[in-house]
Motif scaffolding. Sequence first.
Motif, PDB file in Angstrom:
ATOM      1  N   CYS A 265       0.964  -1.224   0.052  1.00  0.00           N
ATOM      2  CA  CYS A 265       0.144   0.082  -0.049  1.00  0.00           C
ATOM      3  C   CYS A 265       0.881   1.190  -0.033  1.00  0.00           C
ATOM      4  O   CYS A 265       0.576   2.360  -0.536  1.00  0.00           O
ATOM      5  CB  CYS A 265      -0.707  -0.075   1.193  1.00  0.00           C
ATOM      6  SG  CYS A 265      -2.063  -1.473   1.274  1.00  0.00           S
ATOM      7  N   GLY A 266       2.051   1.251   0.709  1.00  0.00           N
ATOM      8  CA  GLY A 266       2.921   2.287   0.838  1.00  0.00           C
ATOM      9  C   GLY A 266       3.384   2.622  -0.539  1.00  0.00           C
ATOM     10  O   GLY A 266       3.616   3.963  -0.937  1.00  0.00           O
ATOM     11  N   ILE A 267       3.821   1.776  -1.262  1.00  0.00           N
ATOM     12  CA  ILE A 267       4.450   1.792  -2.731  1.00  0.00           C
ATOM     13  C   ILE A 267       3.337   2.150  -3.562  1.00  0.00           C
ATOM     14  O   ILE A 267       3.875   3.278  -4.306  1.00  0.00           O
ATOM     15  CB  ILE A 267       5.243   0.531  -2.832  1.00  0.00           C
ATOM     16  CG1 ILE A 267       6.416   0.329  -2.066  1.00  0.00           C
ATOM     17  CG2 ILE A 267       5.629   0.752  -4.418  1.00  0.00           C
ATOM     18  CD1 ILE A 267       7.515   1.129  -2.532  1.00  0.00           C
ATOM     19  N   ILE A 268       2.158   2.009  -3.427  1.00  0.00           N
ATOM     20  CA  ILE A 268       1.365   2.172  -4.422  1.00  0.00           C
ATOM     21  C   ILE A 268       0.535   3.591  -4.154  1.00  0.00           C
ATOM     22  O   ILE A 268       0.902   4.660  -5.205  1.00  0.00           O
ATOM     23  CB  ILE A 268       0.155   1.229  -4.555  1.00  0.00           C
ATOM     24  CG1 ILE A 268       0.524  -0.204  -4.949  1.00  0.00           C
ATOM     25  CG2 ILE A 268      -1.129   1.466  -4.934  1.00  0.00           C
ATOM     26  CD1 ILE A 268      -0.656  -1.380  -4.556  1.00  0.00           C
ATOM     27  N   ILE A 269       0.586   3.857  -2.799  1.00  0.00           N
ATOM     28  CA  ILE A 269       0.136   5.221  -2.680  1.00  0.00           C
ATOM     29  C   ILE A 269       1.380   6.412  -2.941  1.00  0.00           C
ATOM     30  O   ILE A 269       1.023   7.497  -3.513  1.00  0.00           O
ATOM     31  CB  ILE A 269      -0.433   5.530  -1.162  1.00  0.00           C
ATOM     32  CG1 ILE A 269      -1.529   4.706  -1.035  1.00  0.00           C
ATOM     33  CG2 ILE A 269      -0.265   6.890  -0.659  1.00  0.00           C
ATOM     34  CD1 ILE A 269      -2.741   5.339  -1.472  1.00  0.00           C
ATOM     35  N   GLY A 270       2.417   6.218  -2.576  1.00  0.00           N
ATOM     36  CA  GLY A 270       3.493   6.897  -2.940  1.00  0.00           C
ATOM     37  C   GLY A 270       3.687   7.214  -4.409  1.00  0.00           C
ATOM     38  O   GLY A 270       3.793   8.290  -4.801  1.00  0.00           O
ATOM     39  N   ASN A 271       3.763   5.967  -5.222  1.00  0.00           N
ATOM     40  CA  ASN A 271       3.839   6.380  -6.804  1.00  0.00           C
ATOM     41  C   ASN A 271       2.999   6.722  -7.317  1.00  0.00           C
ATOM     42  O   ASN A 271       2.954   7.592  -8.278  1.00  0.00           O
ATOM     43  CB  ASN A 271       4.258   4.901  -7.291  1.00  0.00           C
ATOM     44  CG  ASN A 271       5.757   4.412  -7.156  1.00  0.00           C
ATOM     45  OD1 ASN A 271       6.647   4.851  -7.878  1.00  0.00           O
ATOM     46  ND2 ASN A 271       5.974   3.577  -6.027  1.00  0.00           N
ATOM     47  N   PHE A 272       1.687   6.576  -6.958  1.00  0.00           N
ATOM     48  CA  PHE A 272       0.329   7.349  -7.377  1.00  0.00           C
ATOM     49  C   PHE A 272       0.351   8.759  -6.981  1.00  0.00           C
ATOM     50  O   PHE A 272       0.010   9.513  -7.707  1.00  0.00           O
ATOM     51  CB  PHE A 272      -0.717   6.695  -6.486  1.00  0.00           C
ATOM     52  CG  PHE A 272      -2.221   7.321  -6.916  1.00  0.00           C
ATOM     53  CD1 PHE A 272      -2.811   7.459  -8.220  1.00  0.00           C
ATOM     54  CD2 PHE A 272      -2.874   8.148  -5.887  1.00  0.00           C
ATOM     55  CE1 PHE A 272      -3.916   7.922  -8.351  1.00  0.00           C
ATOM     56  CE2 PHE A 272      -3.865   8.682  -6.219  1.00  0.00           C
ATOM     57  CZ  PHE A 272      -4.607   8.831  -7.402  1.00  0.00           C
ATOM     58  N   LEU A 273       0.754   9.215  -5.970  1.00  0.00           N
ATOM     59  CA  LEU A 273       0.762  10.480  -5.465  1.00  0.00           C
ATOM     60  C   LEU A 273       2.065  11.458  -6.249  1.00  0.00           C
ATOM     61  O   LEU A 273       1.952  12.361  -6.776  1.00  0.00           O
ATOM     62  CB  LEU A 273       0.784  10.932  -3.929  1.00  0.00           C
ATOM     63  CG  LEU A 273      -0.456  10.510  -3.246  1.00  0.00           C
ATOM     64  CD1 LEU A 273      -0.280  10.598  -1.855  1.00  0.00           C
ATOM     65  CD2 LEU A 273      -1.616  11.163  -3.819  1.00  0.00           C
ATOM     66  N   LEU A 274       3.152  10.651  -6.489  1.00  0.00           N
ATOM     67  CA  LEU A 274       4.073  11.026  -7.258  1.00  0.00           C
ATOM     68  C   LEU A 274       3.527  11.323  -8.665  1.00  0.00           C
ATOM     69  O   LEU A 274       4.060  12.412  -9.406  1.00  0.00           O
ATOM     70  CB  LEU A 274       5.258  10.222  -7.181  1.00  0.00           C
ATOM     71  CG  LEU A 274       6.091  10.502  -6.074  1.00  0.00           C
ATOM     72  CD1 LEU A 274       7.095   9.302  -6.043  1.00  0.00           C
ATOM     73  CD2 LEU A 274       6.822  11.690  -5.977  1.00  0.00           C
TER      74      LEU A 274
END
Length: 400
Positions: free
Chosen positions: A391-400
């Motif tokens: 979830c952390g990787i997905i959210i971080g890359n989505f927001l980036l």
Amino acid sequence: MNSLISADNTWVLWAFLCGWAAISIVLEQKYNWAAKITGAIIALIGALALSNLKIIPTDSPVYDDVWTYVVPLAITLLLYQCDIKKIWKESGKMLVIYLLSAVGTMTGAIVGFYLLASKIPFLAEVAGMMTGSYIGGGANFAAMSAAFELPGDVVSAAVVSDNLLMALYFFVLITIPSINFFRKHFLHPHVQEFEKQEIKEGETTASSYWSRKDISLKDIALSIGSAFAIVAISNTIAEFLSATIPTSNAFLSLLNTLLGNQYLIITTVTMICASVFSDFFSNLGGAQEIGTYLIYIFFVVIGVPASIQSIIVNSPLLLVFCFIVVLINMLVTFVCAKIFKFNLEDAILASNACIGGPTTAAAMAVSKGWTKLIAPIMLIGTLGYVIGNYCGIIIGNFLL
């Protein structure tokens, strides 16, 4: 920066990292004030003070070794109890409210980002880091901060904000069972059962949870040996996938980022091993204790590069961001618990497991006398180590 202890004084710096991590754990388990502050904050503050007083250096190859070797090993060891089959069989109902609570964390991270993105640097990366941390725990914070390669002062400021808000929220969660509003609107059978018993005055919450266990030399050897093997295999797989998957379009680039990330591969490989060979991994005594100790070393290291001035400048807004994430997590958790008729204790421990991790949730269950919920929330919180990284990787890359 010139310091009393030089950056290449390897043995002294390792002695400090390991020694101060040990002192932080001892204080947390011996004194109530330390247990409330948490050993993580004690570890960080000690390192922060010594680095700002120029006693220890702010940069050293020793610190790099912690990120390179200690953190991956800690994550691996903490996942040894993560048997997916067992988690679903023993804790299926509580797992549902925990997953809903995790959705609350992700929602809060996205809302907080769009509200504060223009005011906080690196907030997309911080959002990914805090998503991992507020679904799993300290191990995920370590993994995500390394995965997103955030500057040390930003990580340190985030840790201060994270732990301050977390401590305040735990106080709220501990208080909730005694508030008439929640008693009136939620079933609370475990609270009622405990209130019928004689209340025991114990030690700190930490010492209650981390009681002495039987650990053999074979346990230590197999725990550490298998952890090194899993990390080595996972890193090899991650490097291969990163080099193989093209980055010619946005989808493939995201796929490369996900599958080429060593922490996600470590998480996946360890989870598979712990589920397929559950009899072996679940019976390895000491894996959780060793993994937790290594995480405390990580907390010491992230306090080292912290500039007090930078924390004063950055922490207030980061604290607001963490508050938004935790508030939405709480709202989603308790609203869903009310709608789907979960017990009050289930909602409290599910939110606790998200924000603080399995150990804090289990410790709260111990401190409140909810003995029947200790094992289920520990298992579910351990699952958070797995999904938190994703979830952390997905959210971080989505927001980036």
